[in-house]
Design a protein around this motif. Sequence first.
Motif, short mmCIF file in Angstrom:
data_model
loop_
_atom_site.label_atom_id
_atom_site.label_comp_id
_atom_site.label_asym_id
_atom_site.label_seq_id
_atom_site.Cartn_x
_atom_site.Cartn_y
_atom_site.Cartn_z
N TYR A 114 -15.58 -11.84 6.34
CA TYR A 114 -14.73 -10.97 5.55
C TYR A 114 -13.42 -10.60 6.39
O TYR A 114 -13.45 -10.93 7.51
N SER A 115 -12.40 -10.18 5.59
CA SER A 115 -10.92 -9.79 6.21
C SER A 115 -11.14 -8.43 6.56
O SER A 115 -10.30 -8.10 7.67
N LYS A 116 -11.65 -7.66 5.65
CA LYS A 116 -11.33 -6.25 5.71
C LYS A 116 -12.37 -5.47 5.35
O LYS A 116 -13.03 -5.85 4.12
N ALA A 117 -12.92 -4.30 5.80
CA ALA A 117 -14.18 -3.57 5.25
C ALA A 117 -13.69 -2.19 4.95
O ALA A 117 -12.77 -1.68 5.44
N PHE A 118 -14.45 -1.50 3.91
CA PHE A 118 -14.31 -0.34 3.52
C PHE A 118 -15.23 0.59 3.41
O PHE A 118 -16.42 0.08 3.09
N ALA A 119 -15.10 1.94 3.32
CA ALA A 119 -16.24 2.77 2.96
C ALA A 119 -16.95 2.82 1.68
O ALA A 119 -17.94 3.01 1.40
N THR A 120 -15.76 2.88 0.64
CA THR A 120 -16.51 3.13 -0.62
C THR A 120 -15.61 2.11 -1.65
O THR A 120 -14.89 1.34 -1.28
N ARG A 121 -16.62 1.70 -2.68
CA ARG A 121 -16.05 0.85 -3.76
C ARG A 121 -14.77 1.22 -4.26
O ARG A 121 -13.86 0.29 -4.25
N GLU A 122 -14.36 2.41 -4.38
CA GLU A 122 -12.99 2.69 -4.92
C GLU A 122 -12.02 2.64 -3.87
O GLU A 122 -10.89 2.15 -4.26
N GLU A 123 -12.13 2.35 -2.46
CA GLU A 123 -11.14 2.10 -1.51
C GLU A 123 -10.93 0.75 -1.62
O GLU A 123 -9.76 0.26 -1.64
N VAL A 124 -11.97 -0.23 -1.68
CA VAL A 124 -11.68 -1.50 -1.82
C VAL A 124 -11.03 -1.80 -3.14
O VAL A 124 -10.22 -2.76 -3.11
N LEU A 125 -11.43 -1.30 -4.41
CA LEU A 125 -10.50 -1.52 -5.46
C LEU A 125 -9.29 -0.94 -5.63
O LEU A 125 -8.21 -1.76 -5.99
N GLU A 126 -9.03 -0.14 -4.81
CA GLU A 126 -7.59 0.59 -4.57
C GLU A 126 -6.81 -0.61 -3.59
O GLU A 126 -5.59 -0.76 -3.93
N ALA A 127 -7.26 -1.18 -2.79
CA ALA A 127 -6.89 -2.14 -1.89
C ALA A 127 -6.28 -3.38 -2.62
O ALA A 127 -5.35 -3.86 -2.57
N ILE A 128 -7.33 -3.86 -3.57
CA ILE A 128 -6.93 -4.72 -4.48
C ILE A 128 -5.81 -4.73 -5.38
O ILE A 128 -4.97 -5.25 -5.52
N LYS A 129 -5.82 -3.39 -5.85
CA LYS A 129 -4.85 -2.91 -6.86
C LYS A 129 -3.64 -2.84 -5.90
O LYS A 129 -2.41 -3.24 -6.52
N GLU A 130 -3.40 -2.38 -4.87
CA GLU A 130 -2.13 -2.39 -4.04
C GLU A 130 -1.76 -3.70 -3.89
O GLU A 130 -0.41 -3.97 -4.02
N GLN A 131 -2.62 -4.53 -3.38
CA GLN A 131 -2.33 -6.06 -3.22
C GLN A 131 -1.57 -6.74 -4.56
O GLN A 131 -0.38 -7.34 -4.48
N ASN A 132 -2.14 -6.48 -5.53
CA ASN A 132 -1.78 -6.90 -6.72
C ASN A 132 -0.45 -6.55 -7.33
O ASN A 132 0.64 -7.17 -7.71
N ALA A 133 -0.06 -5.10 -6.99
CA ALA A 133 1.08 -4.46 -7.36
C ALA A 133 2.17 -5.03 -6.24
O ALA A 133 3.48 -5.02 -6.71
N ARG A 134 2.17 -5.39 -5.04
CA ARG A 134 3.03 -5.86 -4.16
C ARG A 134 3.23 -7.36 -4.61
O ARG A 134 4.31 -7.63 -4.60
N ALA A 135 2.32 -8.14 -5.05
CA ALA A 135 2.54 -9.27 -5.63
C ALA A 135 3.70 -9.38 -6.54
O ALA A 135 4.29 -10.21 -6.76
N GLU A 136 3.52 -8.19 -7.85
CA GLU A 136 4.26 -8.17 -8.81
C GLU A 136 6.01 -7.79 -8.29
O GLU A 136 6.77 -8.27 -8.64
N GLN A 137 6.01 -7.02 -7.16
CA GLN A 137 7.04 -6.60 -6.71
C GLN A 137 7.73 -7.54 -6.00
O GLN A 137 8.98 -7.48 -5.58
N TYR A 138 7.00 -8.30 -4.84
CA TYR A 138 7.79 -9.31 -3.85
C TYR A 138 7.12 -10.48 -3.81
O TYR A 138 5.83 -10.78 -4.15
N GLU A 139 7.82 -11.46 -4.02
CA GLU A 139 7.52 -12.74 -4.30
C GLU A 139 6.70 -13.32 -2.96
O GLU A 139 6.11 -14.47 -3.25
#
Length: 165
Positions: A114-139
């Motif tokens: 794995y690349s990163k671990a999280f305490a809760t499902r909500e935290e991991v889903l938030e990390a995915i959401k942040e990654q996708n938002a960065r992808a929309e903002q930065y090429e």
Amino acid sequence: MSASIPAGFTLYDWIELVGFAWKVENEGYHYAAEHYAPEFETEELRALVDTDDPRPLSKAYEEQEQALQEWQEATGPDEADRLWEAHLQEQKERREAHLPWGLHPGGDWNFAPYSKAFATREEVLEAIKEQNARAEQYENFLPFTGRLLHRTTPRGEWTEVPLPR
């Protein structure tokens, strides 16, 4: 192949001292001791750094300087780097052993389970959401295309779980 390590050191503790020695070479002893003190696993060695007195670590380091130099020469830079990278991964896994959620970036990435671990499902889903938002903002960022992982026990096996839609 790496050289033998001195008596009283586990491989983990020895690589901690090797890493500390590299910091001493680059930053100086006092700065390295204050900011990058070794995180030994054995009680005897941990006692050297779990004190406000800087002398025990300094003395132990001085006693091992020759052995460190000989080990690095006998081991060679490629093997020393490989051992250091494996050590960093083990350190990360020890720190995150209790965390039940993880991400794997996908594709041919096979450095670790794995690349990163999280305490809760909500935290991991938030990390995915942040990654996708960065992808929309930065090429230079890519959307998350990896795998969501879960384990039920500390240090347990990871199993892939479906990503929410």
